[in-house]
Design a protein around this motif. Structure first.
Motif, short mmCIF file in Angstrom:
data_model
loop_
_atom_site.label_atom_id
_atom_site.label_comp_id
_atom_site.label_asym_id
_atom_site.label_seq_id
_atom_site.Cartn_x
_atom_site.Cartn_y
_atom_site.Cartn_z
N PRO A 1 0.82 -1.22 0.00
CA PRO A 1 0.00 0.00 0.00
C PRO A 1 0.85 1.28 0.00
O PRO A 1 0.54 2.23 -0.70
N MET A 2 1.93 1.26 0.77
CA MET A 2 2.84 2.40 0.79
C MET A 2 3.49 2.60 -0.58
O MET A 2 3.55 3.73 -1.09
N LEU A 3 3.94 1.52 -1.17
CA LEU A 3 4.60 1.63 -2.47
C LEU A 3 3.63 2.12 -3.54
O LEU A 3 4.01 2.90 -4.42
N LEU A 4 2.41 1.66 -3.47
CA LEU A 4 1.40 2.15 -4.43
C LEU A 4 1.29 3.67 -4.35
O LEU A 4 1.20 4.35 -5.38
N LYS A 5 1.30 4.18 -3.13
CA LYS A 5 1.20 5.64 -2.97
C LYS A 5 2.42 6.34 -3.54
O LYS A 5 2.31 7.41 -4.13
N THR A 6 3.60 5.75 -3.36
CA THR A 6 4.80 6.41 -3.89
C THR A 6 4.83 6.38 -5.41
O THR A 6 5.32 7.31 -6.04
#
Lengths: 350, 350, 350, 350
Positions: free
Chosen positions: C297-302
């Protein structure tokens, strides 16, 4: 079945009620063996919790036995002894994936609040696989009722948020059941001092029996000065607020050491003054939290290995038929010295 | 004064030696009240520590009284009772500013190694302000000798690096003094189980007395299987290596649970096989550390508040005049059941 | 449908295969839009992965569209665009509740290994609610294929485990796809230097284009000396091993600074010598991890906020009909300079 | 020498003043090359800082060259180029050993406050070894003036305390110099969004040039609603308060997401209402901090490796002779668009 029903502010009754049924595949029905009464139940009865509508079965704590599981439940089967978490957690949403079950998109604190609760012979538990915990063989079920809410609340909101450390100085403001739960679990980390503050000397005697190294009766208005003196003028590394009113929170602000933490456990009804004119440069942290019960597996291990004895919190025992008496006793805690108590359902229920 | 001098591998003698003098403004001279012998002293005597040259006064542990301070020392004065850290720390260099005193650019472990040590009537302590700790009034000085090295080593290298947590499972491989120091300090965090492993049943009996919840004698070669059985096949959350040979380190690799930690405390003389073909996907951590003694202020508080009793580690007592006997006793620990022992200087020294 | 089938060591074929069906209520069937080939697929083809039996559809990466969901799936519906995680996670077991999805009791890395995978037109995804991620509107699906495995692996096993910090010095040993994924995601934390080590100058040129601040060709055998020189003799705060053989791991041991971390990303087939005789007192940490994809989820945001551009990792594009050619290209990466590539299923499939 | 002297509320003058001399062995005298004016200097001039007595030389930021060192200074020699920290740290006391230099028993913020400061040709720096940083060869001295106070303040109090993470959402309330310093250093961690809030559109334009991904002018009273809309109703993971009044702090309380952090950077003169009736169950953290400058070595590395360009914060340049004009410009920042500015001492000083 018998159930304790909320009928609006000040109104409750033990009544016959339909046994709950599976509504979703991930539900389980639990036959309650033991439940207890929480301070929050008294808040509901005062009308302070608008999400709890009249007609609701109260209660969010308990242990029992699985009576039935939905088709999507994979971790439990009929007959399994289980601990019920006060927080329902789907295990899927963004908050649950971060361990913040209290903010679960379809769960959180709903038991005995937005849905029927545990002060009954049976309860429906949504998201059963991620909201129930199997009780290990040989564990003391009575002790485990304290793991539904009060011990994880004291531990997560007070001790973990408060970053209690070996050798540190802890002050807990409020020696009611939740303050005592923080006191018990703070000892996991071997602080050098745990000072309990309360207005009631009986509670402070109990606190000493539970392991407090010092007590302060705050009724003389000098608690802050007394605590600063006890801590060589530094204040406490961890201050746990376990009351929920401005006066006690402001006391916490006065006694926190530079670099320290105020961990809020109390349920507050109004804003409190935050004295940033004094605290802005003190390197302090203030932390709030609704219990997530993410620590329940860890707490189960500490109970089973006798690192902690939650039965200290149990002072009275009632059968479910007498739950109205139990509420009476609990609501007059100053006189009855009641902490938590559990109710056992009548025998021979379906 | 009398001092125990290293004269090369296998050679030591208690001799007359000049009293040390202030060399830098930040030095202090400490009159030793109590010292002790460390396993590392035996390593030096075997010739394993090339930084320690013949002629050196041995010893890096002790408590005493300030005899003299350099002009740059601001925190201590003549007569102050002090605890000596085995690690000298300047407080200024990049490593010291990060709390990694063991790698201090002008300090680290130098006492009784690169400079003269504490097994004497007086010792010169460089960087005195940041390498000595004031002994609180009323503290048990004998207990505090254990804070010079052994307790911070067990705590920092074993317990902190091992991330011991409430409810967790800990295995300590090696029940010698340093393993027992890890055992004592692991209890700060209320793990559910602490299993001690050793070849010597006497040591395992001691370990049980010190708080181990289980013991395994590894002489049958089945220790790994036994421990996996004791941990339901999972292995341990924390494994502390307190021996320093390949066989014990490989045992740690076998018994660490997925997500667990191997905390190395042992001093190793050769490489060990790291079984990454099995561990690469197990989410484990291996941590090494030379003690920093950054935890000494915290440990002092836990001793003074009776969270821990370091005197359990003391089995024998000798006057300084008999330090050769003390070495004899300590080097035959299996027979003498010696853990740590302290030597008191003769009375009436200058 | 068409699918790439593993037929035992060295044997694979693009064949017709039955379309997968829902087996459990928590399953979803995903129509694959894009997939890719992983180095691990080549390991399977060498016969190195015994859990992958002949007859298996390969592939554990991909994006696609939900074709069908089981009755227990609540988060997705037919037509939803989704990212497939290489790790299946039930969300319920002890490991999943701790965020360690790689060790899920009924999941982990099973796709294209213990169950059929993504190099096909359709794939069955178990535990769909907790193993798929909705693709935000407007996101570049091709970029997101890199989030199935390679970016979370580089990030979690290399960068997070390696504790990369602003201003720190990072060395990455191995400039293949996974080393480059670590290089891309290390830049999230603004280290002062990222030095890439490889035997292949072409890869090092690519590394510089991806943001490396320095490169070292290790073919002369002097890599350790060169890196120590580049780091003023200190070594690197973070060393990421992205190869998986003893020689490269030992290089990491030589160049890690006191207080530093070796983060292992490589898949190792044999043990490696751990030089504790030199490292026992260096305060270092070694960390292993099978990717959990907990950071997805964090990587998707980045990716959606353009903090990182994963399409840099894509060098070749093939239709599914030509996946055998894609394997050929990928397995000769040194000549073809292939990093990752994706295959698009044929049009007009059911 | 020339020095800017505080003569009580509203009164300052550039005057001749005796050159400072070594008072303690750990002092150094620094010849100032560049200094700057801080918002706190304006607070002093308003009479808000009672610890600053009339007659004091103002200023706590600067770079320069060592003119003389006391006998106890070991890390610096005459001629060394140095960065002056706004916080003096002894390196020995309990707070310094914990990295909390702001609360140093004999230091903290004393420069230009309790002792004479840097807006002069020379300044005496106590605890020189632990309060000065050597300027690396080739570094831009003008840029480094920003590391005396403003960048570590924005970074430590805002970004570190605010736990900014890759992919997270950050709101900074206040786009003055310190808010911009937080904005610059927040980018070390690659958040997905950084939204700046201010009343002044010019400042918001600057914020966009500095890397803000969104800006909100709060003059319409709808900032909270706007930000909740921008964050899909969730609020921000990190909210940095960089103003110091109740209205802005209450805005922070309204927009912090469950599980989020409010990092206070503003200097507050009065208490603020803390809405615990809404926040008690939101799992939020509030953190305050006086800058410790413990991050200065890290920040030096990020500047020297061009991860950040502090010269963006410099808008005006004056010689020391014109420092009164510099104050005038800075105090009218809304009209002059001044951020920070530095003053160079006159040439040819002794």
């Amino acid at each position: 079945m018998k159930a304790l029903i909320y009928h609006g502010p000040g109104q409750k009754a033990l009544e016959d009620h339909a046994v709950p049924r599976i509504e979703k595949p991930t539900d389980a029905i639990v036959k309650i063996t033991k439940t207890t009464i929480c301070g929050t139940d008294l808040h509901i009865l005062k009308g302070d919790v608008p999400t709890c509508a009249p007609g609701r079965i109260l209660g969010h704590e308990g242990v029992g036995t699985i009576a039935e599981v939905g088709s999507g439940v994979t971790g439990f089967a009929r007959g399994d002894p289980v601990l019920i978490s006060c927080i329902s957690s789907c295990g899927k949403c963004e908050y649950c994936r971060k361990g913040m079950y209290s903010h679960c998109a379809t769960g959180g604190w709903i038991l005995g609040n937005a849905i029927d609760g545990t002060q009954a012979e049976y309860v429906r538990i949504p998201h059963a696989d991620t909201s129930l915990y199997r009780i290990p063989t040989g564990a003391d079920e009575e002790a485990l009722v304290m793991l539904s809410d009060i011990l994880p609340t004291g531990f997560e909101c007070g001790v973990l948020n408060g970053k209690v450390q070996p050798g540190s100085t802890v002050v807990i403001v409020g020696a009611g059941p939740i303050g005592l739960a923080a006191l018990l679990t703070a000892q996991f980390y071997s602080p050098a001092a745990i000072i309990m503050v309360d207005l009631d000397d009986n509670r402070l005697v109990t606190a000493t029996q539970f392991g407090a190294t010092g007590v302060v009766n705050s009724s003389d208005g000098n608690a802050a000065a007394t605590i600063l003196k006890l801590t060589d003028g530094r204040g406490a590394d961890t201050v746990i607020e376990a009351v929920g009113i401005p006066a006690t929170f402001e006391l916490c602000e006065e006694i926190v050491a530079p670099g320290g933490v105020i961990a809020n456990v109390g349920v507050h009804g109004t804003s409190v003054p935050l004295h940033l004119e004094r605290l802005w440069d003190r390197n302090i942290t203030i932390a709030t939290r609704l219990v997530d019960t993410a620590s329940t597996p860890m707490l189960l291990k500490t109970v089973c290995s006798h690192q902690i004895d939650p039965t200290l919190l149990i002072t009275h025992r009632f059968k479910l038929d007498y739950i109205i008496d139990a509420y009476e006793t609990f609501s007059q805690a100053a006189q009855t010295r009641a902490l938590k108590r559990w109710s056992m359902p009548r025998q021979g229920m379906p």
